[in-house]
Design a protein around this motif. Sequence first.
Motif, short mmCIF file in Angstrom:
data_model
loop_
_atom_site.label_atom_id
_atom_site.label_comp_id
_atom_site.label_asym_id
_atom_site.label_seq_id
_atom_site.Cartn_x
_atom_site.Cartn_y
_atom_site.Cartn_z
N PRO A 181 -74.41 44.25 17.62
CA PRO A 181 -73.24 43.94 16.77
C PRO A 181 -72.00 43.58 17.60
O PRO A 181 -71.21 42.72 17.23
CB PRO A 181 -73.02 45.24 16.00
CG PRO A 181 -74.34 45.96 16.04
CD PRO A 181 -74.97 45.58 17.34
N ARG A 198 -58.91 45.58 16.73
CA ARG A 198 -59.23 46.15 15.42
C ARG A 198 -58.79 47.61 15.28
O ARG A 198 -58.11 47.97 14.34
CB ARG A 198 -60.71 46.03 15.06
CG ARG A 198 -61.20 44.61 14.87
CD ARG A 198 -62.70 44.59 14.71
NE ARG A 198 -63.36 45.34 15.73
CZ ARG A 198 -63.59 44.87 16.96
NH1 ARG A 198 -63.24 43.64 17.27
NH2 ARG A 198 -64.17 45.61 17.86
N ASN A 229 -79.01 48.90 14.53
CA ASN A 229 -79.51 48.79 13.16
C ASN A 229 -78.43 49.10 12.11
O ASN A 229 -78.49 48.60 10.99
CB ASN A 229 -80.68 49.77 12.93
CG ASN A 229 -81.89 49.36 13.73
OD1 ASN A 229 -82.07 48.18 14.01
ND2 ASN A 229 -82.71 50.32 14.14
N ALA A 233 -74.72 49.23 12.59
CA ALA A 233 -73.32 48.78 12.69
C ALA A 233 -73.12 47.41 12.07
O ALA A 233 -74.05 46.58 12.05
CB ALA A 233 -72.89 48.75 14.15
N ASN A 234 -71.91 47.16 11.60
CA ASN A 234 -71.55 45.82 11.11
C ASN A 234 -71.22 44.93 12.31
O ASN A 234 -70.94 45.42 13.41
CB ASN A 234 -70.30 45.90 10.23
CG ASN A 234 -70.58 46.65 8.95
OD1 ASN A 234 -71.71 46.63 8.45
ND2 ASN A 234 -69.58 47.34 8.44
N ARG A 235 -71.23 43.62 12.07
CA ARG A 235 -70.91 42.68 13.14
C ARG A 235 -69.52 42.99 13.72
O ARG A 235 -68.60 43.28 12.96
CB ARG A 235 -70.98 41.26 12.59
CG ARG A 235 -70.93 40.23 13.64
CD ARG A 235 -71.90 39.08 13.41
NE ARG A 235 -71.94 38.25 14.61
CZ ARG A 235 -71.56 37.00 14.64
NH1 ARG A 235 -71.21 36.38 13.55
NH2 ARG A 235 -71.59 36.33 15.78
N TYR A 236 -69.38 42.94 15.02
CA TYR A 236 -68.15 43.19 15.79
C TYR A 236 -67.74 44.67 15.84
O TYR A 236 -66.73 45.00 16.45
CB TYR A 236 -66.95 42.37 15.27
CG TYR A 236 -67.22 40.89 15.26
CD1 TYR A 236 -67.60 40.23 16.43
CD2 TYR A 236 -67.11 40.14 14.09
CE1 TYR A 236 -67.87 38.87 16.43
CE2 TYR A 236 -67.37 38.78 14.08
CZ TYR A 236 -67.75 38.16 15.25
OH TYR A 236 -68.02 36.82 15.25
N GLU A 237 -68.49 45.55 15.17
CA GLU A 237 -68.11 46.96 15.15
C GLU A 237 -68.58 47.62 16.46
O GLU A 237 -69.77 47.56 16.78
CB GLU A 237 -68.79 47.63 13.95
CG GLU A 237 -68.07 48.79 13.37
CD GLU A 237 -68.70 49.21 12.04
OE1 GLU A 237 -67.95 49.63 11.16
OE2 GLU A 237 -69.95 49.12 11.88
N ARG A 278 -67.08 55.26 10.91
CA ARG A 278 -67.31 54.79 9.53
C ARG A 278 -68.37 55.60 8.82
O ARG A 278 -68.19 56.04 7.68
CB ARG A 278 -67.70 53.29 9.53
CG ARG A 278 -67.98 52.73 8.14
CD ARG A 278 -68.12 51.22 8.15
NE ARG A 278 -69.16 50.74 9.03
CZ ARG A 278 -70.48 50.76 8.74
NH1 ARG A 278 -70.90 51.26 7.61
NH2 ARG A 278 -71.36 50.27 9.61
N GLU A 291 -66.45 52.83 16.39
CA GLU A 291 -66.02 52.40 15.05
C GLU A 291 -67.14 52.63 14.05
O GLU A 291 -66.91 53.07 12.92
CB GLU A 291 -65.61 50.93 15.09
CG GLU A 291 -64.37 50.68 15.93
CD GLU A 291 -64.15 49.21 16.25
OE1 GLU A 291 -62.99 48.84 16.44
OE2 GLU A 291 -65.13 48.44 16.32
N TRP A 292 -68.38 52.33 14.46
CA TRP A 292 -69.55 52.56 13.59
C TRP A 292 -69.67 54.06 13.28
O TRP A 292 -69.82 54.45 12.12
CB TRP A 292 -70.81 52.05 14.29
CG TRP A 292 -72.09 52.54 13.71
CD1 TRP A 292 -72.57 52.28 12.45
CD2 TRP A 292 -73.06 53.38 14.35
NE1 TRP A 292 -73.78 52.91 12.28
CE2 TRP A 292 -74.12 53.59 13.43
CE3 TRP A 292 -73.17 53.97 15.60
CZ2 TRP A 292 -75.24 54.37 13.73
CZ3 TRP A 292 -74.29 54.73 15.90
CH2 TRP A 292 -75.30 54.93 14.98
N TYR A 335 -77.41 52.31 16.60
CA TYR A 335 -76.17 51.53 16.48
C TYR A 335 -76.50 50.08 16.10
O TYR A 335 -75.89 49.52 15.18
CB TYR A 335 -75.43 51.59 17.83
CG TYR A 335 -74.42 50.49 18.03
CD1 TYR A 335 -73.21 50.49 17.35
CD2 TYR A 335 -74.68 49.45 18.93
CE1 TYR A 335 -72.28 49.48 17.56
CE2 TYR A 335 -73.76 48.44 19.14
CZ TYR A 335 -72.56 48.45 18.45
OH TYR A 335 -71.66 47.44 18.65
#
Length: 357
Positions: free
Chosen positions: A160, A270, A306, A308-312, A320, A316-317, A304
């Motif tokens: 990500p 971010r 699998n 995490a969102n893109r760029y996270e 969240r 940050e993951w 991670y």
Amino acid sequence: MADRITDIGPPKYDEMWPQYIKDNYGKWKYHEILEPGVLKHVTEDGFELFTVRCGGTRLMTTLHLEDICKIADQYCDGCFRFTTRNNIEFMVTDTEKLEALKKALDDNGNLPKGGTGACVTNIVHTQGWVHCHTPAIDASGPVKAVMDDLFEYWNSHKLPAQVRISLACCLNMCGAVHCSDIAILGVHRKPPVIEHSHLDKICEIPTAIASCPTAAIKPAKVDDYKSVQVNAERCMFCGNCYTMCPSMPLADAEGDGIALWVGGKVSNSRTMPMFSKLAVPYIPNEPPRWDTTVKTIRTILEAYANGANRYERMGEWINRIGWERFFEVTELEFTEHHIDDYRLAVTTWRNSTQFKF
Ligand code: SF4
Ligand code: SF4
């Protein structure tokens, strides 16, 4: 250079710049990643510079350095640079030279391109058993084993975001792992052994006492030797005393090992920079391939990748999904070692997760 009066320290950085870097100082407008390991920087005037980043090691043979120099001589006017993460960067100013350089690096076979974008960047690490006096673990050994296993993430962009792994072989951390996505930290878990007969002869007792950050060392007379005693409950296993006094060694085959920390970052994109937090309190030293450490890092990385969102970034993951969920998805054990406990300050100073072993 001719006016230098000492040979201590490197020359001023801009003396070593290639001409095209001097000419374009302060004019760089943007950069992009063309493919894993290949960057393009563009100036306000439209000048383009291509950089090929290759993985390097902190300890290199002279033969490998010779190979690097030959490639730099042939394709890059004799210039290349090392990054702080032990990468080697070759720069060229047109696409024709770029293709020839890439082919030469592929043909060499020991200079893998990668380390850009959403990848596992090269592991920055400390000295380990090769050089320093206070390591709890080796440095180059575990780094080689971990990077061999994660190589598929070095020369691709399939994560990500970037994952910075660092290793420090003791918690004095000259390698500064405290803000890494994954930190491999060497930990001692026992106080120093005191060799009284040697200490009497070779150590300055006031210096050894003054070196202790927790005031755990006191002067003592033992078997007629002028020596010291250590309050084990106060000791945080830092090894500072051994730095001052070689009669207080700390290395211990059973006590020493690895702690893994996760979720730190230096970047302020971010979200604010974050410190790494404890994930695994102790893994024994397992040379030569550190199997448990390698397997655990892969587990964390894949969870991670699998989840995490893109760029996270890793931290940050985790923030969240929550730390509870992090321990669930990684199947890592959550223990009392993960909790700061200020009640321990009554009898010891080992009240934080750094020192509760
Ligand atoms: Fe020495 Fe500690 Fe640095 Fe490792 S991290 S090289 S043991 S000071
Ligand atoms: Fe003090 Fe560190 Fe030595 Fe323990 S290892 S006695 S805390 S200097």
